[in-house]
Each structure stands twice: as structure tokens, then as C-alpha cells.
Design an enzyme around this catalytic site. Structure first.
Site, PDB file in Angstrom:
ATOM      1  N   GLN A 160       0.875  -1.345   0.195  1.00  0.00           N
ATOM      2  CA  GLN A 160       0.026   0.159   0.095  1.00  0.00           C
ATOM      3  C   GLN A 160       0.712   1.227   0.435  1.00  0.00           C
ATOM      4  OE1 GLN A 160      -2.565   1.333   2.915  1.00  0.00           O
ATOM      5  NE2 GLN A 160      -3.708   2.643   2.357  1.00  0.00           N
TER       6      GLN A 160
ATOM      7  N   TYR B  20       1.113  -7.310  16.477  1.00  0.00           N
ATOM      8  CA  TYR B  20       1.489  -6.341  15.286  1.00  0.00           C
ATOM      9  C   TYR B  20       2.284  -4.878  16.495  1.00  0.00           C
ATOM     10  CZ  TYR B  20       0.936  -2.559  11.880  1.00  0.00           C
ATOM     11  OH  TYR B  20       1.383  -1.482  11.420  1.00  0.00           O
TER      12      TYR B  20
END
Ligand code: SER
Length: 320
Positions: free
Chosen positions: A12, A143
Site C-alpha cells: 500500500q 503487530y
């Protein structure tokens, strides 16, 4: 920045950052690093060199750095928050062992390194409103664990070995070129596809959940500006809060309905994503980035929504 390696160049951020660097620093060589299965296509492939650059393969990275005389590495390889919950060991491998490979090469070859951190580096015990630059970071997602460790390891390599590591804590990033995948903030991108196509949007995040978000052009500018900044002005390095807008689902839907009044939304809250979202800041305080290297966003919610809809219509070939 002269010769630059972008690891994760088809993702992205990477797909747009690689092109921006090639356009804006034409005298530089910008190598598009990718992994098999995520090959660069179109302009990304034809406008400059591309190499297989797997963060888990130190020799492969070292060879690219040697071949092109790389002095700056953008390390954009990562599994986003929801995917990292599914594959925690893989996330650790990519985010931590990958980073260690890069930092070791940077130490030997004197490269500057940008590795993004995130709103995900914060956790439930962090102050959620106006989250300070220096505060409690006890994330509960894999994460987040890897992002805090990334910040610490990057600072360690800077203070111990003098490696020029720099970073920002990105909010959720909204863009129309390449879809994110497996993030908690992805809903704020996906809703545009549904809106422009005239489809109902099924929202995985509950109403009232505030998170920081940013439009991709601002995120790219931050990634370039921090690497060009004079480090004499830094009191921090890894990593700076940067903020642009904060909203909850109903607010972005209302902003989209100004242009697409027929947008239909139904909530089907995903417990994994919701738990992560609830642990993240509502809004970060980014004063340090503004003061230390001049961070300043261009896009607020309305400007972002207008631009996203216009560009997505062009991309998908859908008339107004
Ligand atoms: N956008 C990321 C995610 O949702 C956060 O940095 O995982």
C-alpha cells in the site's frame, strides 16, 4: 538520499512511495524491492530497477545494497494488525528478524533506515486522548509488540552503532492506488470502494470507535521529509507521532454521504479488529514531529473524502 531501496515496493505505501521518489529525485536510483507473488507491474516496473528483496534473506539484501550502492533503505515489509493476529510467528519473523537483517546491513554499509511504526505501538494502558509522544507503550497485539520492538531496536542501533534510523508512527492510511490488507483501519479504505460501486458496506468496526487516520499523500510526504530532515533538530528518532485526522465510522460515512448520499452501511463487528481498535489511541499528539522536523498535514477529512471519491471513480471507470 541518493540510491534508495524500497522493501515492500508493491504494498500500500511502497507502490506510491517508490513512484514519488523516482519522480521527485530523478538523479537517484530507486530500487523496487518485492517478494515473489507480489511482482511490480506497469509504471512501477518500467520506471526503474526491481529486485527480489526478501527481508528474511540477509544475503539477498546485502547483494542489492552492494550492487546499487544503496545509502537509504525504506523498510516497508510488514503484516498488518489483524493478519499478524492470525500468523503471529510469521509477523515476528518479518517484522523483527527482517529488521535485524536490515539494521545489520545498514551498520556495515552505512545506510539510513526508515521503518514505520504505528498507532498500533500503543495499548490499552496508553492515554487514548492526545496520546503523548513519550508515554506508556504496552500493546496487546503481535503487530503492536513488533512495532514497539522496532522502535527500540532502531534507537538501539542509532545510539550504539550510529546507524541513521528514523521513523514515524503512522495512523491508518487511506489511499486508492493499492489496497491495504489485514489492517484494523482498512475499513476506512474499503468503504470508498463500496460507496463508489453503489454497494452496501459491511463495517467491521463499531460506531463510536475513534482512530487516527491519514491520507496517503501526507504519509508519503512524511516519509520523505523525515529522511531529509536535519538530525541536529531531532530530540526523538524512533518514532514520531504524526496525526492528520481522527474519526469514528459514522463521521466518515457522513462525510462520504455529502457526495454519495445513497451510501448504505450495516455493522458486523469483527471482535479481533474491534479489540485492537479499542486498545489504540483516539487521537495522537504530534507536537514533537511538528517542532523537530516541520511535520504538517495537507488533508483533513473532507479534502481526503473528495479526492478519494474522484480518484477511485477514475480508477474503477465509474461515472458520477
Ligand atoms: N493500518 C494499520 C493496521 O490497521 C495500523 O498501522 O493494522
Amino acid at each position: 538520499m541518493k540510491n534508495i531501496l524500497v522493501i515492500g515496493s508493491t504494498g500500500q505505501i511502497g507502490s506510491e512511495l517508490t513512484m514519488k521518489l523516482r519522480r521527485e529525485v530523478p538523479e537517484s536510483t530507486v530500487v523496487a524491492g518485492y517478494i515473489p507473488g507480489f511482482e511490480p507491474k506497469g509504471e512501477l516496473l518500467t520506471s526503474g530497477p526491481a529486485e527480489v528483496a526478501d527481508v528474511c534473506n540477509r544475503q539477498q539484501l546485502a547483494d542489492i545494497v552492494e550492487k546499487y550502492g544503496i545509502d537509504t533503505i525504506y523498510n516497508l515489509a510488514a503484516l498488518l494488525s489483524a493478519t499478524a493476529e492470525k500468523y503471529p510467528l510469521k509477523a515476528w519473523d518479518i517484522q523483527m528478524n527482517g529488521l535485524l537483517n536490515i539494521l545489520e546491513i545498514a551498520r556495515e554499509k552505512h545506510c539510513a533506515v526508515f521503518t514505520p511504526s504505528s498507532i498500533g505501538s500503543f495499548g490499552p494502558s496508553t492515554p487514548h486522548d492526545n496520546t503523548p509522544q513519550d508515554t506508556i507503550q504496552r500493546p496487546t497485539s503481535m503487530y503492536g509488540v513488533t512495532k514497539v520492538a522496532t522502535e527500540l531496536l532502531s534507537d538501539y542501533y542509532n545510539t550504539k552503532y550510529g546507524v541513521d534510523t528514523r521513523s514515524v508512527r503512522f495512523p491508518g492510511l487511506i489511499s486508492y492506488t493499492t489496497l491495504p490488507g489485514g489492517g484494523t483501519t482498512d475499513y476506512a479504505v474499503e468503504v470508498f470502494y463500496a460507496a463508489v460501486k453503489g454497494e452496501e458496506f459491511v463495517c467491521p468496526i463499531a460506531p463510536g470507535t475513534y482512530m487516527d487516520m491519514m491520507y496517503m499523500p501526507d504519509a508519503l510526504q512524511a516519509a520523505v521529509d523525515i529522511m531529509n530532515a536535519d538530525p541536529k533538530c531531532f530530540k526523538h528518532r524512533n518514532s514520531f507521532n504524526i496525526a492528520a485526522m481522527s474519526f469514528e465510522p459514522e463521521e466518515i460515512f457522513a462525510a462520504i454521504r455529502k457526495y454519495i448520499p445513497g451510501l448504505k452501511v450495516r455493522y458486523e463487528v469483527d471482535p479481533v479488529r474491534q479489540k485492537i481498535a479499542d486498545s489504540w489511541p483516539n487521537k495522537m499528539d504530534d507536537t514533537c514531529a511538528r517542532e523537530e522536523w516541520g511535520w504538517c498535514e495537507k488533508y483533513g477529512l473532507d479534502e481526503m473524502v473528495r479526492d478519494m471519491i474522484a480518484n477511485l471513480r477514475i480508477k474503477l471507470g465509474i461515472a458520477e
